[in-house]
Each structure stands twice: as structure tokens, then as C-alpha cells.
Design a protein around this motif. Structure first.
Motif, PDB file in Angstrom:
ATOM      1  N   PRO B 192      19.587  37.509 -34.570  1.00  0.00           N
ATOM      2  CA  PRO B 192      20.880  38.065 -34.988  1.00  0.00           C
ATOM      3  C   PRO B 192      21.699  38.647 -33.838  1.00  0.00           C
ATOM      4  N   CYS B 193      21.065  38.900 -32.689  1.00  0.00           N
ATOM      5  CA  CYS B 193      21.800  39.561 -31.613  1.00  0.00           C
ATOM      6  C   CYS B 193      22.052  38.654 -30.431  1.00  0.00           C
ATOM      7  N   SER B 194      21.672  37.400 -30.531  1.00  0.00           N
ATOM      8  CA  SER B 194      21.749  36.554 -29.338  1.00  0.00           C
ATOM      9  C   SER B 194      23.184  36.280 -28.917  1.00  0.00           C
ATOM     10  N   ALA B 195      24.145  36.448 -29.850  1.00  0.00           N
ATOM     11  CA  ALA B 195      25.545  36.203 -29.470  1.00  0.00           C
ATOM     12  C   ALA B 195      26.296  37.509 -29.241  1.00  0.00           C
ATOM     13  N   LEU B 196      25.550  38.619 -29.146  1.00  0.00           N
ATOM     14  CA  LEU B 196      26.227  39.922 -29.063  1.00  0.00           C
ATOM     15  C   LEU B 196      26.017  40.585 -27.709  1.00  0.00           C
ATOM     16  N   ASP B 197      26.957  41.448 -27.352  1.00  0.00           N
ATOM     17  CA  ASP B 197      26.808  42.196 -26.104  1.00  0.00           C
ATOM     18  C   ASP B 197      25.816  43.342 -26.313  1.00  0.00           C
ATOM     19  N   PRO B 198      25.355  43.977 -25.223  1.00  0.00           N
ATOM     20  CA  PRO B 198      24.290  44.989 -25.353  1.00  0.00           C
ATOM     21  C   PRO B 198      24.634  46.143 -26.292  1.00  0.00           C
TER      22      PRO B 198
END
Lengths: 437, 269
Positions: B192-198
Motif C-alpha cells: 500500500p505504500c510503494s507509491a507514496l513518499d516517506p
């Protein structure tokens, strides 16, 4: 020397600079070709529009002659205060005679000069009886008075007034002789002969006389056909595409169906006409020459286009949207109809525009099903005989009278306006469906 | 991993606590002739986050997509073995896949809100499942879901703007809100976070930790740190099989298998 320094030396060399110049030159050349092609296309488009509009503008005008017509109850053969019904039943011969007599008086032709009278008759249209009857019916109270009426001039007069025929031709090669031309000139000088808006173009049906011919039948026929095509081809085409794209199993049979749909899009349109003749008319016994058959035939022709465009549009919707819908527990059908189809709508409408534009301009299949007949009555339902705009243009283009040349161009303008209106509607609809994501 | 070892690991997990939600035994997935998953045994517990880690193409996403039968949409896919949700085999003919997906929600790798308003995005699930019919009820569901997803404060004044107009992190939280709006029991998260910034990632991770109270969560991730941060249980997949699974702490500090050690220390994968 390392690789890096070799490369550096090369990039500073004349050979490399030459390559760069060549690259830029190639790009400049390509841009030039592009602009040149656009310029050529624009030029020919301008020529086309100039030809159609300059030719067609005359078709929107027609020559009329203003004559004081004495509408006495006696000459009409009715009593003072006759009802519109009674006026409707007045014989055309009687009305024509009244109008002609009015013209003789105007031109100062004595009653005994039979040859002159018959020459003067040729200045007036064959439709003047209908014209007078309409005037009487609209206002029954004018019976007994003399009214100035703009009577339609004969189709032979019109081209001379418009300057389309050289009046210096030898007399035996002209439709109007010297005497008739002199009358025309005199009437024009008196302000009793002028070009007026050709309202008959929009209200009349077929006629062999150019001044009485109109596109009403064809316009309504085309309108019925287009409504039928949208009503039949859009739901069936979209339904078929949704089924094939989202539900049908992938196997040899569906592959075959797909190949055949693609091939159908390339089938010559006249073949659809033969199909319509065989199925809708000979087998289902639908009326000949009717927009219902034309609409169905053109729907069949439009279907492959709609199906192919819809499938492409459905395929272009990101699969993530479908996954999102299925992920919250939407059924396949809900995912398709709630999410995928609305997103595919712009593409579907584009396909529909292409299909409709093709259907609107189609002549051959309509000729096959008999929509090429001369129809006088404006159709009131898709089951009545009618023609279509392109068929009307085709028929007029083959008419010998000079007046039909302008009418043909005028009908082309009307067809183009019809097409543009239809496309504009679709573009507005498409804009409303367009969403970004 | 031999049978004895698997049993001890299983026992250890059961001792860990909670009731089992998903029990999967001998799960195989075939794509045509190719065997993508080769007999996976795994148990997923309530109120815990189970992380699935492993190199690309190891089958962890495929396994995840078995749990809500998303693999049904792939025509060539075939699933064998037993996947029990509260004791019922979800691949049984009597199970309705639509209801199953309402019970087992999913959040995808790329945020994929519907190109509709924020409100519509969240309300869509409850509407099609008939969870709420009155406007007020739907409003309430939308509000609680957005609150649970930690998005309410940011969007409460513009619920009618397009979901796709939000930032990437907000979109992903909107997708989470959309998933929890139908009151699922399990939430599956596929990277779910692979396309999100830190920063957005940290926000979503926090959210996952909060959601754990009410749901069983299965998360596929490429980030070992993320697995270590958010999960209680971890399963390491390799070449379509589970190499090792157990308490997250144990997997990351004291893996039993050589391959696990190599992977988490970054020597392959």
C-alpha cells in the motif's frame, strides 16, 4: 587513453558537429513538410468551401414577381365569406388562370394576343395555384379584394436573373426568348421582380421544377434515420462490446466473432442495402422507401464501428478501477456499468460520431431499399415514404434544369450544417463525460 | 521447512494469542501450466498485522489475492487447497464472491480512487451492499470511515471534490476508508505504500497500527523495515513457497532459515 576521454574528443570533433547539424536539418525539414501539407490541405478546403457556398447561396434564393391579383368571388367561383374548406377546394386551373391574367394586365398584353399570352405564361411557376390557395386559406377575408402577391417565377427565369446564363446567347439556344427577357428586364426595373429567400427549399418535397423543389422530405427522412441509428446502434453496439470485452469467454468462437466484426466494418455499404432489402422488406415486409428500413440498415452498418470503438474505450480504462470496484464487493456487472462504462463514454461517443457521420452521408444502401423515389409529402412517421439528404443531392445532381445546380449545392450546405450540429451535440456530451484521474 | 518445524512454528503462533481468522492449507495457484504458489500453509489472526515479504515474483501478491478471490478475474488462474475464513471454505460453490469481498476488503498498490467525489468513493460500497439506504445513514458511514482512515479532518469541508484530486497519500487513505466503509473483517493490503513518499508512508503505517484493533490485516510489502515496524507476524515467501513464518521479532532477529537470513540482511532478492 581512456574511453571517457575518447568520447569527449569525439564530441568536440567536426564529425560530431556535422552529425548534430544533420539532425537539426532533418527536424527542420520534417517540420516544413508538416506545415506545407497543412497549407495545401487548407487551400483545397478553402476551394471546396468557396465552390459549395458560392454555388449554394443562390439555391437559398429564388425569383418572384409581384403582381396585383384581383381575387374576386366571381372569378374564384365561390361566395363572399367562403370557409377555408371551400377555398381549399378551388380548382388549380382557375387559380392559375387568375394569376396569369393578372400578369397579362401587368405586362399590358391585350386579351386577343394569344401567342404573347402563352409566352408570358412561361414566366410564372407551375406552383402559383398552390401559392394563391395558401394565401386565400390563411386569410379568407381577402376574397373580393385585389392584393399584391409575390408569385414564384418559372425555373427558366431564375438563372437569368441570377446571371447564371449568358443572355447574349443566340435566341434559339435560350429558354427565354427576346420578348420574355424584355419583360423580365422591365419587371426588374419596376421593382416587381426580385430575388427572395427560398422558403420553399425547407418546406417542399420533390418536384421536377427547381423553383418548387425542396429538401423537407429528405431532411425529415435523414432526421428519422439518425434517431433510429442512435436508438438501435448505440445500445446494441455498446451491449455487444461490453459482453465481448468483459464477460464472454476467450475461445475460438469468440475470436471468430471478433474477426467478423472487424471485417464487417469494411464491408461495402451497398451490401448492407441488399441485406436490408432481403430481410427488412422482402422477409419482414416493412414498407419500401421508408426511414424505418433506412435506419435499420444504417444501424447495421454503424454497429461494427460502435462495437470496435467501445471495445477500445473499455480496454483503455485502467484495470485498477475495475479492481477497486471488485475489491469493495461490486459484482462484475456493477463494476462495468457503474465505473468502467462511464469512463469509457468519451471513447464510445467518438465512435458513435464517426459511425453517424458515415451513416448520414450514405447513399448506396438507401437506393437499394427504394429511398430514391420522388416523394412529395413530408413524412409524419418513420413508416412513411421519404428520402435522405445525400440521396436528394444525388437525385438533384442528375437533373437537367439549370436551377438544380444551385439547389444541389444548397442541399450540400444543409447536409453539412446537419452534420456539424450532430457532431457538436456529441462533442458537448463527450465533454460532460470526460473526467481526469 | 519440514513438517515438524512447521508444526512448532504454528504452535508458537497460536500461543501468541488471538483467534485464527484465515486458515489456509496446501494452497496451490496455477496460471495455466505454471505453478505460482506451491502449497502454502498459513494462519492469519484477528487483531494482528501479518506481513508477507519476499523477493519480486515470489507469489506473495498472488497468495494475498486468493484470500478475497481476486484471482477469479484472471481467466487462466486455478486455485487448489483449502482457504478457510472462520471455518468456511471461501472457494466453496455456495460462497458468494461479492459477499466475501465485502468481508475481506482490499487496498491496492497504486491508490485507485474512483474518478468520483470523495463522498461517492466511500459511499459506493455501503450503497451497493444495502448497508444504508437513508441519506443520513450513508453520511454517518462516510464520516466514521473517513475518521477511521484519518482523513476526515483534511477533507470534511470538500467531500464533493474529486477523489483523484487528492495527494497520493490522501488517495491511499481514501482507498482505505472505502475499504472499511463496508465493515470488513479482514483488510488485505498489496504494497500500500510503494507509491507514496516517506511522510505519507508513515501516516499510512500509523493508520495500519490503529486499524489492527478492529481488523485482521494482511500486508504485502517490499520494505523489510515496514514489515518490522507494522506487523506482529511475518511470513517469508520465496519461489512460491513459504520459507519461514512466525513472530515478526523472531523472523527479523533470529531467523531459523539460511534463506530468510540472507534475504533480510539484503544478500539477495
Amino acid at each position: 587513453m581512456t574511453d571517457a576521454s575518447t568520447a569527449k574528443a569525439y564530441f568536440q570533433s567536426e564529425a560530431a558537429a556535422k552529425l548534430v547539424r544533420k539532425r537539426y536539418a532533418a527536424e527542420r525539414r520534417f517540420r516544413f513538410y508538416g506545415m506545407a501539407m497543412i497549407a495545401v490541405a487548407m487551400f483545397f478546403l478553402a476551394v471546396l468551401f468557396y465552390t459549395i457556398i458560392s454555388g449554394g447561396i443562390m439555391g437559398f434564393q429564388t425569383t418572384s414577381i409581384k403582381v396585383p391579383v384581383p381575387l374576386t368571388a366571381e372569378s374564384l367561383g365561390v361566395e363572399q365569406g367562403a370557409t377555408p374548406e371551400q377555398l381549399r377546394d378551388i380548382g388549380g386551373f382557375k387559380l392559375t388562370k387568375i394569376a396569369r391574367n393578372a400578369l397579362y394586365t401587368q405586362l399590358g398584353i391585350a386579351d386577343a394576343e394569344k401567342p404573347l399570352k402563352s409566352q408570358a405564361d412561361k414566366l410564372l411557376s407551375n406552383g402559383i395555384d398552390t401559392q394563391l390557395r395558401e394565401i386565400l386559406q390563411n386569410d379568407p377575408a381577402i376574397v373580393g379584394s385585389t392584393v399584391d402577391v409575390w408569385l414564384l417565377a418559372h425555373g427558366a427565369v431564375d438563372p437569368f436573373v441570377k446571371g447564371q446564363i449568358d443572355r447574349n446567347l443566340p435566341e434559339d439556344q435560350r429558354l427565354l426568348n427576346n420578348q420574355q427577357l424584355a419583360w423580365v428586364d422591365r419587371l426588374e426595373k419596376d421593382g416587381r421582380l426580385e430575388l427572395q429567400f427560398n422558403s420553399g427549399l425547407f418546406t417542399n418535397g420533390a418536384s421536377a421544377d427547381p423553383e418548387l423543389a425542396g429538401v423537407a422530405v429528405a431532411l425529415i427522412g435523414s432526421l428519422f434515420i439518425m434517431i433510429l441509428v442512435v436508438a438501435a446502434a448505440l445500445p446494441i453496439g455498446v451491449g455487444a462490446a461490453v459482453y465481448l470485452e468483459e464477460f464472454a469467454p476467450r475461445n475460438r468462437f469468440t475470436d471468430l466473432v471478433e474477426v467478423n466484426i472487424n471485417n464487417l466494418a469494411a464491408v461495402p455499404s451497398i451490401v448492407f442495402g441488399i441485406l436490408g432489402l432481403a430481410i427488412f422488406i422482402n422477409f419482414m415486409h416493412l414498407p419500401r422507401s421508408a426511414p424505418i428500413v433506412g435506419g435499420l440498415v444504417l444501424s447495421l452498418m454503424t454497429l461494427p464501428t460502435v462495437i470496435i470503438a467501445t471495445r477500445a474505450a473499455l480496454g483503455a480504462v485502467p484495470p485498477s478501477i475495475k479492481e477497486a470496484a471488485l475489491g469493495v464487493g461490486a459484482s462484475k456487472m456493477q463494476a462495468v456499468f457503474h465505473h468502467i462504462l462511464p469512463l469509457a463514454m468519451p471513447g464510445i461517443l467518438t465512435g458513435l460520431i464517426i459511425g453517424l457521420a458515415r451513416a448520414l452521408g450514405e447513399t448506396a444502401p438507401l437506393i437499394m431499399i427504394g429511398m430514391v423515389a420522388a416523394v412529395f409529402e413530408v413524412p409524419s412517421s418513420p413508416f412513411d415514404p421519404a428520402t435522405a439528404l445525400p440521396v436528394q443531392i444525388y437525385m438533384w445532381a442528375g437533373m437537367p434544369e439549370r436551377g438544380f445546380v444551385a439547389l444541389t449545392s444548397a442541399a450540400i450546405i444543409i447536409l453539412l450544417v446537419f452534420l456539424l450540429t450532430m457532431n457538436a451535440t456529441a462533442v458537448v456530451l463527450r465533454k460532460r463525460f470526460e473526467r481526469r484521474w | 521447512m519440514d513438517k515438524r518445524q512447521a508444526e512448532t512454528a504454528e504452535k508458537q503462533m497460536v500461543e501468541g494469542a488471538a483467534e485464527a481468522k484465515f486458515v489456509t492449507r496446501g494452497v496451490h495457484v496455477f496460471y495455466g501450466e505454471k505453478e505460482a504458489i506451491k502449497g502454502v500453509d498459513l494462519t492469519i489472526y484477528n487483531n494482528e498485522v501479518t506481513a508477507l515479504i519476499g523477493p519480486s515474483g515470489c507469489g506473495k501478491s498472488t497468495y494475498l489475492r486468493c484470500l478475497n478471490r481476486m484471482n477469479d478475474t484472471v481467466e487462466s488462474a486455478r486455485v487448489t487447497g483449502s482457504i478457510l475464513l472462520d471455518g468456511t471454505d471461501i472457494y466453496d460453490k455456495k460462497v458468494d464472491v461479492v459477499q466475501l469481498r465485502a468481508r475481506v476488503g482490499m487496498v491496492f498498490q497504486k491508490p485507485n480512487p474512483f474518478p468520483k467525489s470523495i463522498y461517492e468513493n466511500v459511499a459506493y460500497g455501503p450503497k451497493i451492499h444495502g448497508l444504508a439506504s437513508k441519506k443520513a445513514d450513508v453520511d454517518a458511514i462516510v464520516e466514521t470511515s473517513l475518521k477511521k482512515a484519518g482523513l476526515w479532518n483534511e477533507v470534511s469541508d470538500r467531500l464533493d471534490t474529486q477523489g483523484t484530486a487528492l495527494s497520493g497519500g490522501q488517495q491511499q487513505r481514501l482507498c482505505i476508508a472505502r475499504a472499511i466503509a463496508v465493515s470488513p473483517e479482514v483488510i488485505l493490503m498489496d504494497e500500500p505504500c510503494s507509491a507514496l513518499d516517506p511522510i505519507a508512508t508513515a501516516r499510512v503505517e500509523e493508520l495500519i497500527d490503529e486499524l489492527r484493533e478492529n481488523y485482521a490485516i494482511v500486508i504485502v510489502t517490499h520494505s523489510m523495515q515496514q514489515a518490522a515496524r507494522v506487523s506482529q507476524k511475518t511470513a517469508f515467501f520465496h519461489l512460491g513457497d513459504i520459507v519461514e513464518h512466525g513472530q515478526t521479532e523472531q523472523i527479523f532477529t533470529n531467523p531459523r532459515e539460511e534463506r530468510t537470513r540472507d534475504y533480510i540482511t539484503g544478500r539477495f532478492g
